[in-house]
Enzyme design. Sequence first.
Site, PDB file in Angstrom:
ATOM      1  N   CYS A 240      -2.499   8.155   4.089  1.00 48.81           N
ATOM      2  CA  CYS A 240      -2.448   7.756   2.687  1.00 48.81           C
ATOM      3  C   CYS A 240      -3.788   7.915   1.987  1.00 48.81           C
ATOM      4  O   CYS A 240      -3.846   8.057   0.764  1.00 48.81           O
ATOM      5  CB  CYS A 240      -1.952   6.317   2.564  1.00 48.81           C
ATOM      6  SG  CYS A 240      -2.915   5.118   3.508  1.00 48.81           S
TER       7      CYS A 240
ATOM      8  N   GLU B  65       0.867  -1.169   0.000  1.00 50.01           N
ATOM      9  CA  GLU B  65       0.000   0.000   0.000  1.00 50.01           C
ATOM     10  C   GLU B  65       0.901   1.214   0.000  1.00 50.01           C
ATOM     11  O   GLU B  65       1.627   1.464   0.970  1.00 50.01           O
ATOM     12  CB  GLU B  65      -0.940   0.036   1.201  1.00 50.01           C
ATOM     13  CG  GLU B  65      -1.910   1.207   1.081  1.00 50.01           C
ATOM     14  CD  GLU B  65      -2.866   1.328   2.242  1.00 50.01           C
ATOM     15  OE1 GLU B  65      -2.756   2.345   2.963  1.00 50.01           O
ATOM     16  OE2 GLU B  65      -3.701   0.427   2.425  1.00 50.01           O
TER      17      GLU B  65
END
Length: 531
Positions: free
Chosen positions: A296, A262
């Site tokens: 994020c 990720e």
Amino acid sequence: MSSGRSSVAVANTSLTVDRLDRLTDRVRSTTDETIAVEAPATADRIGSVPDCSDADVDAAVAAAREAHADWAATPVDQRAAVIDRFSELVVDHRAELLDLLQLETGKSRQTAAEGLFSVPSACEQAVDRGPEAVADEPRGGGIPLLTTATVTYEPVGVVGVISPWNYPVTLSMADVIPALVAGNAVVLKPDEKTPYATLFLAELLERAGLPDDVLRVVTGEGGAVGPALIDRVDYVAFTGGTETGRAVAERAGRNLIDCSLELGGKNPLIVLDDADVEEAARGATTACFANAGQLCLSAERILVDESVFDDFLEAFVERTRQLTLGTAYDYDAEIGSLIDAAQLDRVRSRVEAAREAGATVHTGGRHRPDVGPYCYDPTILTGVDPDSQIACEETFGPVVTVQPVESTDAAVAAANDSPYGLNASVWTGDRSRGQRVARQVDCGTVCVNDGFAVGWGATDAPMGGFGDSGIGRRQGDEGIKRYLEARTVATSRVGPLVPSDQLPMGWVVEGASTAWQAGRRIKRAVRSLRR
């Protein structure tokens, strides 16, 4: 390890210097080299952790590999019971965990709590879905009635988890918990800036009944410990920046092991012409500035239909100005600190470059040393050069650009004009329309009328990125299956499927063709009934 450090920051918490030292002692290391850990809210040094060597990583993986056999042989229901007890311990010890999170990250307590309570959710998903994810799965055989096929699932072995500093509890456990319930051992490398909360979670897992060495923690600089870990484990789960992710994937590929990554994002938030601008502005303040933008999933680009642009911008600026900054150990402040001086410099330099290039700063754009050494005001920019660094690259701070678009198609095109594709959101008065637009946005998660919480909170659904935002998925069944090896066991009920002396090849061909045609007609009939 307490020599030469300040206890000023620790004194404001339920923690003690000795408590931090006991957590550090969980890292088994033979090296004398250490890495200092700082409290961002005060810039005080609060402790140090071992800078583990290759030999330390080797020993940790070897111990985990030895422990893995018994853990993999433990029935999945018993593994899930350990995770279930762990989730209760996390909630029971929430005050100490929240203090640790604030101490080593500088988060506001509101943000720390949001991250902490995602851990029990991840545990619940693993406990609920783990047994089914690892169960044998019957599949169709090559020849109906004559053959069968069953898929069995085995843990990959030892999983290396490399977790980031921005959400050390949330993101480490999002990878560790499904790996454990799947029957793997884990070697966890937390970011060197934020080791303590992760070490405390390892302690709680042990209290919950996790056997010795099934989870080992190694600390140290990522550039040294990371490659050593990748070279020894059977799978790597990494969360962090895109360029580092490329290096992780390349090294994993050379070792012929799988990985999930990720990575970064330049997440768009789309406001359609029928959106409630007040509601969209309220949601955007969280979508853009949660955890001081060090998330994020946070939005860094807002694309607003030109028919509602002025109204939205006015409402968004007003709501952003009302946000409160602070790092106290209470729930009063909404926005906390940046992690360190380097992150502050990154944010400050990009805003100044945009300002010098002609962008308008509607609010923010200021370092706030009166609040904390690395605090920065939530900042809204318009008139940004679309090819500039701040418009194209992830800032990872409390800064967002806002621009008008002439239509929904233009908004989607602008949203997709990026190599990243992690998270997006669409704001509209018509949820069905929002879902249709969401399907056109090239991101792994697209939220309608929410910034990111509804996506992250959907633990039964996979989460991950398109393009430069990563590969693989966490959460959902996919988040458990990534840690399993599939084995197909195929069986013939009639012996070897080869022509015999008594059965000429021509008969075999004709018989197989007739059976295939009959099977095809049956399948077509079944499909018609389903429609």
